[in-house]
Design an enzyme around this catalytic site. Sequence first.
Site, PDB file in Angstrom:
ATOM      1  N   HIS A   1       0.909  -1.139  -0.062  1.00  0.00           N
ATOM      2  CA  HIS A   1      -0.009  -0.027   0.018  1.00  0.00           C
ATOM      3  C   HIS A   1       0.971   1.201  -0.158  1.00  0.00           C
ATOM      4  O   HIS A   1       0.235   2.313  -0.035  1.00  0.00           O
ATOM      5  CB  HIS A   1      -0.936   0.006   1.038  1.00  0.00           C
ATOM      6  CG  HIS A   1      -0.369   0.533   2.455  1.00  0.00           C
ATOM      7  ND1 HIS A   1       0.445  -0.660   3.278  1.00  0.00           N
ATOM      8  CD2 HIS A   1       0.141   1.732   3.160  1.00  0.00           C
ATOM      9  CE1 HIS A   1       1.085  -0.187   4.334  1.00  0.00           C
ATOM     10  NE2 HIS A   1       0.831   1.173   4.106  1.00  0.00           N
TER      11      HIS A   1
HETATM   12  C1  UD1 Z   1      -1.498   5.941   5.472  1.00  0.00           C
HETATM   13  C2  UD1 Z   1      -0.466   6.708   6.203  1.00  0.00           C
HETATM   14  C3  UD1 Z   1       0.669   5.437   6.110  1.00  0.00           C
HETATM   15  C4  UD1 Z   1       0.435   4.149   6.572  1.00  0.00           C
HETATM   16  C5  UD1 Z   1      -1.057   3.826   6.102  1.00  0.00           C
HETATM   17  C6  UD1 Z   1      -1.678   2.584   7.030  1.00  0.00           C
HETATM   18  C7  UD1 Z   1       0.022   9.028   5.628  1.00  0.00           C
HETATM   19  C8  UD1 Z   1       0.608   9.813   4.845  1.00  0.00           C
HETATM   20  N1  UD1 Z   1      -0.090   7.626   5.028  1.00  0.00           N
HETATM   21  O1  UD1 Z   1      -1.543   5.562   4.248  1.00  0.00           O
HETATM   22  O2  UD1 Z   1       2.089   5.981   6.530  1.00  0.00           O
HETATM   23  O3  UD1 Z   1       1.068   2.965   6.399  1.00  0.00           O
HETATM   24  O4  UD1 Z   1      -2.045   4.846   6.496  1.00  0.00           O
HETATM   25  O5  UD1 Z   1      -2.335   1.911   6.145  1.00  0.00           O
HETATM   26  O6  UD1 Z   1      -0.341   9.330   6.584  1.00  0.00           O
HETATM   27  N2  UD1 Z   1      -9.037   4.811   1.748  1.00  0.00           N
HETATM   28  C9  UD1 Z   1     -10.110   4.197   2.178  1.00  0.00           C
HETATM   29  N3  UD1 Z   1     -10.499   3.855   3.345  1.00  0.00           N
HETATM   30  C10 UD1 Z   1     -10.120   4.308   4.428  1.00  0.00           C
HETATM   31  C11 UD1 Z   1      -8.566   4.918   4.099  1.00  0.00           C
HETATM   32  C12 UD1 Z   1      -8.183   5.394   2.904  1.00  0.00           C
HETATM   33  O7  UD1 Z   1     -10.818   3.851   0.986  1.00  0.00           O
HETATM   34  O8  UD1 Z   1     -10.369   4.121   5.430  1.00  0.00           O
HETATM   35  C13 UD1 Z   1      -8.355   4.997   0.549  1.00  0.00           C
HETATM   36  C14 UD1 Z   1      -8.905   6.509  -0.156  1.00  0.00           C
HETATM   37  O9  UD1 Z   1      -8.778   6.208  -1.626  1.00  0.00           O
HETATM   38  C15 UD1 Z   1      -7.771   7.259   0.039  1.00  0.00           C
HETATM   39  C16 UD1 Z   1      -6.324   6.448  -0.038  1.00  0.00           C
HETATM   40  O10 UD1 Z   1      -6.948   5.069   0.733  1.00  0.00           O
HETATM   41  O11 UD1 Z   1      -7.408   8.396  -0.656  1.00  0.00           O
HETATM   42  C17 UD1 Z   1      -5.202   6.861   0.958  1.00  0.00           C
HETATM   43  O12 UD1 Z   1      -5.588   6.848   2.259  1.00  0.00           O
HETATM   44  P1  UD1 Z   1      -4.468   7.883   3.175  1.00  0.00           P
HETATM   45  O13 UD1 Z   1      -5.010   7.811   4.767  1.00  0.00           O
HETATM   46  O14 UD1 Z   1      -4.350   9.170   2.593  1.00  0.00           O
HETATM   47  O15 UD1 Z   1      -3.147   7.047   3.077  1.00  0.00           O
HETATM   48  P2  UD1 Z   1      -2.872   5.452   3.231  1.00  0.00           P
HETATM   49  O16 UD1 Z   1      -2.377   5.039   1.956  1.00  0.00           O
HETATM   50  O17 UD1 Z   1      -3.872   4.692   4.022  1.00  0.00           O
HETATM   51  N1  UDP Z   2      -3.286  -5.569   9.283  1.00  0.00           N
HETATM   52  C1  UDP Z   2      -4.524  -6.178   9.459  1.00  0.00           C
HETATM   53  N2  UDP Z   2      -5.096  -6.573   8.371  1.00  0.00           N
HETATM   54  C2  UDP Z   2      -4.827  -6.473   7.051  1.00  0.00           C
HETATM   55  C3  UDP Z   2      -3.472  -5.933   6.962  1.00  0.00           C
HETATM   56  C4  UDP Z   2      -2.735  -5.432   7.940  1.00  0.00           C
HETATM   57  O1  UDP Z   2      -4.886  -6.366  10.586  1.00  0.00           O
HETATM   58  O2  UDP Z   2      -5.687  -7.048   6.353  1.00  0.00           O
HETATM   59  C5  UDP Z   2      -2.392  -5.086  10.341  1.00  0.00           C
HETATM   60  C6  UDP Z   2      -0.849  -5.657  10.498  1.00  0.00           C
HETATM   61  O3  UDP Z   2      -1.081  -6.878  11.532  1.00  0.00           O
HETATM   62  C7  UDP Z   2      -0.318  -4.511  11.106  1.00  0.00           C
HETATM   63  C8  UDP Z   2      -1.020  -3.400  10.616  1.00  0.00           C
HETATM   64  O4  UDP Z   2      -2.101  -3.722  10.218  1.00  0.00           O
HETATM   65  O5  UDP Z   2      -0.315  -4.487  12.506  1.00  0.00           O
HETATM   66  C9  UDP Z   2      -0.032  -2.614   9.492  1.00  0.00           C
HETATM   67  O6  UDP Z   2      -0.773  -1.811   9.009  1.00  0.00           O
HETATM   68  P1  UDP Z   2      -0.369  -1.325   7.567  1.00  0.00           P
HETATM   69  O7  UDP Z   2       0.357  -2.142   6.632  1.00  0.00           O
HETATM   70  O8  UDP Z   2      -1.667  -0.754   7.098  1.00  0.00           O
HETATM   71  O9  UDP Z   2       0.350   0.301   8.076  1.00  0.00           O
HETATM   72  P2  UDP Z   2       2.133   0.511   8.170  1.00  0.00           P
HETATM   73  O10 UDP Z   2       2.628  -0.445   9.242  1.00  0.00           O
HETATM   74  O11 UDP Z   2       2.806   0.202   7.068  1.00  0.00           O
HETATM   75  O12 UDP Z   2       2.068   1.954   8.483  1.00  0.00           O
END
Ligand code: UD1
Ligand code: UDP
Length: 357
Positions: free
Chosen positions: A205
């Site tokens: 992601h």
């Molecule tokens: C964010 C964090 C990232 C973290 C990740 C965990 C920042 C800059 N990024 O990335 O560091 O690793 O969360 O998963 O803070 N979306 C949905 N539903 C949601 C949330 C997001 O559909 O509940 C989709 C939307 O299209 C949105 C895109 O995901 O535009 C990105 O969401 P965003 O929260 O900006 O960043 P993440 O990629 O989730």
């Molecule tokens: N995780 C989860 N379900 C999923 C994928 C990830 O519960 O389908 C959990 C995983 O065990 C870990 C956390 O989400 O604890 C990691 O989140 P993510 O990879 O979104 O973010 P990052 O750690 O890169 O910020």
Amino acid sequence: MKIALVLGTRPEIIKMSPIIRFLEKNKNEYFIIHTNQHYSKNLDEVFFKELELPKVKYNLNVGSGLHGEQTARMMVRIEEIFLKEKPNKILVQGDTNTVLSASIVASKLKIDLGHIEAGLRSGDKNMPEEINRIVADHCSTYLFTPTENSSKNLLNENIKQKNIYMVGNTIVDAIQQNLKIAQKKSDIIKKLNLQEKNYILVTTHRAENVDNKNRLKRIFKGLGMLQKKFSIPVIIPLHPRTLSRIKEFKISIPKTLKIIEPLGYMDFLVLESKTRLIATDSGGIQEEACILHVPCITMRDTTERPETIAVGGNVLVGWDEDKILKYGIKMSKIDKVWPNPFGNGNSSELIIENLSK
Ligand code: UD1
Ligand code: UDP
């Protein structure tokens, strides 16, 4: 002491959960602000339910948006709440825009900020997370680092030793608190018709991977090649960001890969603990793989978790399909148990203890 805990995304909810449990148990005065940066049920609500977390006091409903817009909206609401509630300690965890916004507000209002997972550095300032971490660390009074290496990173940036507390990572607490329960409750292995150590678990992601058409294409090509080589299921609980980019770029995913919805923590922990190999670009999943002694290939060029590589449980493979295949094969064969570099599961206790001093 009145603590405001600010969180907003899936990993923050999971990694803050042991802290929340500890605060509840000890009847500390605290409240939770949820920015709702993550809002989809399977990135948000499912974790509050499964981890039996209390209701948040403030939900800011900020949702998705451009970086500036999203961060600014969070800051406006967080400032109002801090002024009204007058907490004297703020706790944030990790490197998201939620962390960035709460850190700046706390620093401007001169309220003590505690940053959990301080001192991580990938060295790559193109990652939004790297900037967020640096800002949060330099706004903090309490820097809770997971390892010696992360403490050193802070000292190198002239942060004072007296503000650094090496406490381990709360993800160890979370795994210890949940793995046994997960193994009892989850039937995901049966549901997906899998056999232990006979499937590969994948997540991707990271913005720099999935927002780049070429990289995303090559990652899925590499995963397809890995599946062909092993002839075992490759399970991909897909982040919504990645799904929307796959559609936008019209990337065709090899039919042999099994794409599923993001999973709850119980199901995901079980899948992680029983898989033959993890391929990921997640930060938290690199740590969990290392703690669970599951070999991992990280589809990035840098990592802020070098400890996982140093112990021999992880390797960086970038987004090159041939490297994904080569190191996927190599790592899946390693048969050794490495030490867990992230502490012994008492991080939440240490954090609250030090915050109270
Ligand atoms: C964010 C964090 C990232 C973290 C990740 C965990 C920042 C800059 N990024 O990335 O560091 O690793 O969360 O998963 O803070 N979306 C949905 N539903 C949601 C949330 C997001 O559909 O509940 C989709 C939307 O299209 C949105 C895109 O995901 O535009 C990105 O969401 P965003 O929260 O900006 O960043 P993440 O990629 O989730
Ligand atoms: N995780 C989860 N379900 C999923 C994928 C990830 O519960 O389908 C959990 C995983 O065990 C870990 C956390 O989400 O604890 C990691 O989140 P993510 O990879 O979104 O973010 P990052 O750690 O890169 O910020």
